[in-house]
Design an enzyme around this catalytic site. Structure first.
Site, mmCIF file in Angstrom:
data_model
loop_
_atom_site.group_PDB
_atom_site.id
_atom_site.type_symbol
_atom_site.label_atom_id
_atom_site.label_comp_id
_atom_site.label_asym_id
_atom_site.label_seq_id
_atom_site.Cartn_x
_atom_site.Cartn_y
_atom_site.Cartn_z
ATOM 1 N N GLU A 46 5.546 17.665 8.269
ATOM 2 C CA GLU A 46 6.173 16.344 8.298
ATOM 3 C C GLU A 46 5.690 15.493 7.124
ATOM 4 O O GLU A 46 4.532 15.552 6.734
ATOM 5 C CB GLU A 46 5.813 15.617 9.597
ATOM 6 C CG GLU A 46 6.548 16.106 10.816
ATOM 7 C CD GLU A 46 7.965 15.600 10.878
ATOM 8 O OE1 GLU A 46 8.206 14.497 11.364
ATOM 9 O OE2 GLU A 46 8.857 16.347 10.418
ATOM 10 N N ARG A 47 6.580 14.668 6.596
ATOM 11 C CA ARG A 47 6.158 13.648 5.635
ATOM 12 C C ARG A 47 5.442 12.538 6.415
ATOM 13 O O ARG A 47 5.778 12.277 7.569
ATOM 14 C CB ARG A 47 7.373 13.064 4.910
ATOM 15 C CG ARG A 47 8.161 14.093 4.121
ATOM 16 C CD ARG A 47 9.447 13.485 3.568
ATOM 17 N NE ARG A 47 10.229 14.499 2.865
ATOM 18 C CZ ARG A 47 11.126 15.290 3.453
ATOM 19 N NH1 ARG A 47 11.351 15.171 4.752
ATOM 20 N NH2 ARG A 47 11.810 16.186 2.757
ATOM 21 N N LYS A 59 18.841 15.226 12.046
ATOM 22 C CA LYS A 59 18.075 16.092 12.962
ATOM 23 C C LYS A 59 16.969 15.311 13.662
ATOM 24 O O LYS A 59 16.802 15.400 14.877
ATOM 25 C CB LYS A 59 17.477 17.275 12.188
ATOM 26 C CG LYS A 59 18.486 18.242 11.601
ATOM 27 C CD LYS A 59 17.820 19.479 11.019
ATOM 28 C CE LYS A 59 16.889 19.181 9.865
ATOM 29 N NZ LYS A 59 17.571 18.627 8.688
#
Length: 458
Positions: free
Chosen positions: A185-186, A159
């Site tokens: 988000e990481r 993705k």
């Protein structure tokens, strides 16, 4: 300061990320930003008015060190974030503060992050295709300019890579503005994306907004609204088309679920918050076309356990004009982008929107791939030779179409060693027609793998 100074209150309870504050005089309205703690370091959003003197807030920053009796100040407004062309190439957090170690932005205009969608009479009513240069999307699930497309897939099927490629194509093909919104988000993903955007040379056309995974749910819940506020400036004031890429809408729902739980609301279907449909609509309805320009959204949607009946996925589906489904099986076969042509769909794929030829070719491609899918079990058990001659020809077309719909990306050049390609829609349609007409029946199917157009077949 006296206790009864207007807009000044005190903390009466702190429970996790939820803070109750008492105001002896004027009660802050819903969604106002409150500042608490030393130097106003703790930022709170009013979500509920409990009684005539008490509000319940959710924190957008850590609440360590906050105690009962501490002062709370009502800023008198909703959270305001800077908007304008000065933000291009910069990285922001949910509060509109730069987090890229660049020079701080000063003197920029600010807008409140919660805005109503454009009135119906301002919205454009014509449908127009937004070309991406990615064959599998443009041919089988074309995106609508000013519409909303979903990227559905489990973990690790590509993705984020597809989103980075779309940012590249938006700058190269449409000369528009891209706005990336990372929800949950990481830090590794965020750092890689910032580096990819800069290395691809599209940073000057891109704004990046992150609400990272380690931040409180209040921040992750509002970062999408911050990004949309910035996007609305480019659409409404600068009259530029905007591509907003959201990764990941499921984490927006998840953050809303956490906020709902912190506020003490009873959960609804499968543990989700009872207000999920409303919260999702408040975000999605702001993404639309107006007479001058459009905001087009491509949203990654994590599918829990690959279950497409999950309530968060079902509710998101209802807002989309196109859905691009990424398949783990195709990723395992090395068919990238791993777009499932039979499960992906678009409301634009009608003769009125894309023309009769495009609609017919897309239908023929799908039909050919569907027949191959049905024959796979027979091929596995008995072998290809046991099929009729016509079925063998269909299988040959389908396997060549599958490989033709793969494409090398610009953002993966450093990993694959292959130069990225951008294929115009007209060329992709011509190529599909040639494959369906058996023009390449004698060409080994491997020669069609990871190419741009059929002109690249040596």
């Amino acid at each position: 300061m006296t206790r009864h100074e207007p807009g000044l209150g005190t903390v009466v309870a702190v429970r996790g990320g939820v803070v109750d504050a008492a105001f002896p005089d004027d009660l802050p309205p819903l969604h106002h930003l409150l500042l608490a703690g030393e130097d106003g370091a703790v930022r709170l959003e009013v979500l509920t008015q409990l009684d005539h003197h008490t509000v319940r807030c959710v924190a957008s920053t850590p609440v360590q060190g906050l105690a009962r009796g501490d002062a709370v100040r009502d800023t008198g407004a909703l959270l305001q974030v800077p908007v304008g062309p000065e933000g291009l190439g910069r990285v922001f957090n949910v509060f509109g503060e730069t987090i890229d170690e660049g020079e701080p932005l000063t003197g920029m205009r600010t807008n409140a992050i919660l805005q109503p969608p454009p009135r119906l009479e301002r919205q454009a009513v014509s449908s127009e295709v937004l070309e991406t240069g990615i064959k599998a999307i443009d041919v089988l699930s074309p995106l609508e300019r000013g519409g909303k497309a979903g990227l559905f897939g489990g973990a690790g099927v590509g993705k984020t890579v597809l989103i980075a490629e779309l940012i590249h194509h938006m700058a190269a093909r449409h000369h528009g503005v891209s706005l990336f919104c990372g929800i949950g988000e990481r830090s590794r993903e965020a750092e890689e994306l910032v580096r990819d955007v800069r290395e691809a040379g599209v940073a000057d056309h891109t704004v990046l907004v992150f609400g990272q995974m380690n931040e409180p749910p209040g921040a992750r819940f509002r970062v999408g609204h911050t990004a949309l506020t910035m996007a609305e400036y480019f659409r409404d004031e600068a009259k530029q088309d905007v591509l907003i890429l959201i990764d990941n809408v499921f984490r927006f729902v998840q953050a809303g679920s956490e906020v709902s739980g912190l506020m003490g609301r009873l959960s609804s279907s499968m543990g989700y918050q009872p207000t999920m449909a409303t919260e999702l609509a408040e975000l999605q309805e702001r993404i639309t076309s107006t007479a001058g320009a459009a905001i087009t959204a491509v949203q990654a949607v994590y599918v829990p356990a690959d279950d497409f009946t999950d309530p968060a996925v079902v509710h998101t589906f209802g807002h989309l004009s196109a859905s691009v489904v990424l398949s783990r099986e195709r990723a395992a076969q090395g068919l990238y982008p791993a777009i499932d042509p039979l499960r992906s769909a678009s409301s634009m794929l009608t003769p009125i929107a894309v023309g009769e030829r495009h609609e017919r070719l897309a239908r023929d491609v799908r039909q050919t791939l569907a027949v191959y899918e049905d024959l796979k079990d027979i091929i596995a058990m008995l072998g290809l030779e046991e099929l009729s001659e016509e079925d063998q020809r269909v299988v040959g077309r389908a396997r060549r179409l599958e490989r033709y719909l793969t494409q090398p990306f610009y953002v993966t050049e450093q990993f694959t060693g292959q130069s990225g390609t951008l294929v115009p829609l007209a060329r992709a349609l011509d190529d599909c027609e040639r494959i369906l007409g058996d023009e390449f029946a004698d060409v080994p199917e491997g020669r069609l793998y990871m190419i741009g157009s059929l002109e690249d077949v040596a």
